[in-house]
Write an enzyme that holds these catalytic residues in place. Structure first.
Site, PDB file in Angstrom:
ATOM      1  N   LYS A  88       0.817  -1.217   0.000  1.00 21.22           N
ATOM      2  CA  LYS A  88       0.000   0.000   0.000  1.00 21.22           C
ATOM      3  C   LYS A  88       0.853   1.271   0.000  1.00 21.22           C
ATOM      4  CE  LYS A  88      -2.568   0.150   3.560  1.00 21.22           C
ATOM      5  NZ  LYS A  88      -1.572   0.827   4.439  1.00 21.22           N
ATOM      6  N   THR A 112       3.987   1.534  -0.933  1.00 27.46           N
ATOM      7  CA  THR A 112       4.692   1.552  -2.221  1.00 27.46           C
ATOM      8  C   THR A 112       3.778   2.087  -3.319  1.00 27.46           C
ATOM      9  OG1 THR A 112       6.060  -0.322  -1.553  1.00 27.46           O
ATOM     10  CG2 THR A 112       5.884   0.097  -3.916  1.00 27.46           C
ATOM     11  N   ARG A 139       2.478   8.417   6.802  1.00 30.24           N
ATOM     12  CA  ARG A 139       2.784   8.240   8.214  1.00 30.24           C
ATOM     13  C   ARG A 139       4.280   7.986   8.414  1.00 30.24           C
ATOM     14  NH1 ARG A 139      -0.507   3.340  10.028  1.00 30.24           N
ATOM     15  NH2 ARG A 139       0.075   2.667   7.937  1.00 30.24           N
ATOM     16  N   LYS A 160       6.900  -6.402  10.679  1.00 35.79           N
ATOM     17  CA  LYS A 160       6.142  -5.760   9.604  1.00 35.79           C
ATOM     18  C   LYS A 160       7.032  -5.047   8.590  1.00 35.79           C
ATOM     19  CE  LYS A 160       2.573  -2.246   8.829  1.00 35.79           C
ATOM     20  NZ  LYS A 160       3.424  -1.284   8.129  1.00 35.79           N
ATOM     21  N   ALA A 216      -3.290   1.496  12.858  1.00 36.70           N
ATOM     22  CA  ALA A 216      -4.712   1.463  12.498  1.00 36.70           C
ATOM     23  C   ALA A 216      -5.467   0.345  13.193  1.00 36.70           C
ATOM     24  CB  ALA A 216      -4.867   1.325  10.989  1.00 36.70           C
ATOM     25  N   PHE A 247      -3.368  -0.423   7.209  1.00 38.66           N
ATOM     26  CA  PHE A 247      -3.962  -1.749   7.064  1.00 38.66           C
ATOM     27  C   PHE A 247      -5.083  -1.749   6.030  1.00 38.66           C
ATOM     28  CE2 PHE A 247      -2.202  -2.296  11.505  1.00 38.66           C
ATOM     29  CZ  PHE A 247      -1.162  -3.096  11.100  1.00 38.66           C
ATOM     30  N   PHE A 274       3.018  -8.770  -9.641  1.00 40.42           N
ATOM     31  CA  PHE A 274       4.097  -9.673  -9.268  1.00 40.42           C
ATOM     32  C   PHE A 274       4.475 -10.511 -10.490  1.00 40.42           C
ATOM     33  CE2 PHE A 274       3.024  -8.379  -5.094  1.00 40.42           C
ATOM     34  CZ  PHE A 274       4.074  -8.753  -4.249  1.00 40.42           C
ATOM     35  N   TRP A 303       6.898  -0.804  -8.044  1.00 42.19           N
ATOM     36  CA  TRP A 303       8.060  -1.339  -7.322  1.00 42.19           C
ATOM     37  C   TRP A 303       9.213  -1.546  -8.295  1.00 42.19           C
ATOM     38  CZ3 TRP A 303      11.655  -5.149  -7.218  1.00 42.19           C
ATOM     39  CH2 TRP A 303      12.360  -5.335  -6.017  1.00 42.19           C
TER      40      TRP A 303
END
Length: 556
Positions: free
Chosen positions: A71, A73, A94, A105, A273, A301, A381, A409
């Protein structure tokens, strides 16, 4: 293939003074923290107050899985792509907490060629905001315990002190402690505990305050304890809100950094969150809106947590509501929600995508309840197959939601152009008609029930004995008019973290409410959610090191 940190270290950064010029910020408007980081001055923020806000894009996601969604990224890549197609864009994100950085994480600076830089600084001590919040929180604890030691003027029941100490690490050993042991000189013995810094109410307050005066008033409104006759004791009773505001005066200023492609980014504030409201600061988002034509921000999240809280708690404090919401998903994650084990995600599985699509579909329907148009972004991906992509596009067409693949990415800004163009097209249609899910006049019970039944898909709420008592107590105190901040597992719509996909017919159990009267919301604790996480068996810290020249190693 280069790691995220190797990519970040290969980029030649521009001075932050040069980066911010493109959005009208001059040298006298910032306070430098080295060459590549700065804080924006209050003078500049105040000078922008009459500026018309630009367009706001909220990025959220499906329920997270070990397969990864990306998210942050995607938020960064989308902003870079919007700049690439000629839209003056800023990001408001954030700040990471050292807890997840050192735990499992990971960081919050993006990944690959969609990162905010300098990522090592952002993921570690940055400009000291976390330290300031930790210090202010623990100063309040010290001042409160000193009040108990020096005569306890207000008759505080030491068994009903609800203010906890904090540390910006995952440390399960500190969840429950005893303070004041040893002798009368060491204070009044009582039970205490530690939360992680990002769960502190002071973090939430910093992220909702609009200026120093508002910050001070919110700090003054924190409830720290109850008296023997069950009356709340506030920070204003202790007369220490001025000292706490002084500690936080610089932390309130938003931080300026840059992306790999030179997009200006405001990275400020970081409440979780799943235990707080999960959004960066109102001050950062509002400032970006007044500086840029497009602002991309994110909520933590999945959309059942971060986006719900952004739209019910944060949006009423912003100059405008989102013009569009982007929901991030991956085919890998959809297959996990469809029942596939992590080890088998590289294999084509159309049936699992059909089953897992129910999770994405519910999130789309939920956002539409707030009157905001949705775009689905699929983070690509290598193992994604043409048949899987075609099926997902067909499924999205079936619910009339635009969907675009993005490879930010691997390809940076160029990999997000199609997504950026679709987002602009949706925004320019002007279909946003924001409405909150509940009103302030609804009772706490009604607010929680609406979230559970209309957002989570559950059939109802079970309120535990303590929560039932608090419903009446908080209503008597007038606190029931505040928004609700649900503390729930991020992995499922339910309060059971292994219940993936789009479960139905479940009940959510609220065991306790926690008043966050300074932040202006009431936290509802569900399931086994804890406000102090623990470390995994093999924390990320085991891979981290630093070379003799000071270069960070192993930081993702």
């Amino acid at each position: 293939m280069k790691t995220d940190i190797e990519i970040a270290q290969s980029i030649e950064l521009k001075p932050i003074t040069e980066i911010v010029e493109q959005v009208g910020i001059g040298f006298d408007d910032i306070e430098l923290y080295g060459k590549y980081k700065a804080k924006l001055s209050f003078e500049k923020i105040n000078a922008l107050k009459d500026q018309e806000p630009g367009k706001l894009i909220l990025v959220t996601a499906i329920n997270p899985t070990p397969a990864g969604e990306g998210k942050s990224t995607m938020s960064i890549g989308l902003a870079d792509a919007l700049n690439k197609i000629g839209k003056k864009t800023m990001i408001a994100l954030r700040e990471p907490s050292l807890g997840p950085v050192m735990g499992i994480k990971g960081g919050a600076a993006g990944g690959g060629y969609a990162q905010v830089l300098p990522m090592e600084d952002i993921n570690l001590h940055f400009t000291g905001d976390m330290h300031a919040i930790t210090t202010a929180n623990n100063a309040l604890s010290a001042l409160l315990d000193n009040h108990l030691q020096q005569g306890n003027e207000f008759g505080i029941d030491q068994r009903r002190v609800i203010w906890k100490r904090v540390v910006d690490l995952n440390d399960r050993a500190l969840r429950q402690v005893i303070v004041g042991l040893g002798s009368p000189l060491n204070g009044v013995p009582r039970e205490d505990g530690f939360d992680i810094t990002v769960a502190s109410e002071i973090m939430a307050i910093l992220c909702l305050a609009t200026d120093l005066a508002d910050l001070k008033e919110r700090l003054a409104s924190i409830v720290v304890a109850y008296t023997h006759d069950r009356k709340p004791v506030y920070v204003r009773d202790l007369k220490v809100e001025g000292a706490l505001t002084l500690i936080l005066k610089d932390a309130l200023k938003p931080n300026l950094v840059q992306t790999i492609y030179g997009t200006p980014a405001l990275v400020h504030g970081g409440p979780f969150a799943n235990i707080a409201h999960g959004c960066n600061s109102v001050l950062a988002t509002t400032t970006a809106l007044r500086l840029a034509d497009y602002t991309v921000t994110e909520a933590g999240f999945g959309a059942d947590l971060g986006a719900e809280k952004f739209l019910n708690i944060k949006t009423p404090n912003l100059p405008k509501a989102p013009d569009a919401v982007v929901i991030v998903a991956t085919l890998r994650a959809l297959k996990m929600h469809g029942g596939v084990a992590k080890t088998d995600l590289s294999e084509e599985n159309l049936d699992a995508i059909r089953a897992g699509f129910a999770n994405l579909e519910r999130h789309v329907a939920n956002i539409r309840k707030f009157g905001v148009p949705v775009v689905v972004a699929i983070n690509e991906f290598v193992a994604d197959t043409a048949a899987e992509v075609a099926l997902l596009k067909e499924l999205c067409a079936g619910i009339d939601v635009p969907v675009e693949l993005a490879s930010v990415w691997a390809d940076g800004a160029a990999g997000g152009v199609a997504l950026a163009e679709t987002v602009v097209s949706v925004v320019e249609q002007g279909q946003a008609n924001y409405t909150r899910l509940y009103s302030d006049s609804d009772s706490l019970e009604e607010k929680v029930t609406k979230i559970v039944t209309e957002i989570y898909g559950g059939r109802g709420v079970v309120f535990g004995p303590k929560a039932k008592t608090q419903l009446k107590q908080f209503a008597d105190l007038g606190w029931d008019k505040m928004p609700v901040c649900m503390a729930k597992t991020q992995y499922s719509f339910s309060d059971n973290p292994v219940d993936l996909g789009a479960p139905e017919g479940f009940e959510i159990t609220v065991r306790e409410f926690v008043p966050k009267t300074g932040a202006g919301f009431i936290v509802a604790l569900t399931g086994d959610v804890m406000t102090m996480p623990g470390l995994p068996k093999e924390p990320a810290a085991l891979n981290m090191d630093v070379r003799e020249d000071g270069t960070a190693v192993g930081l993702f």
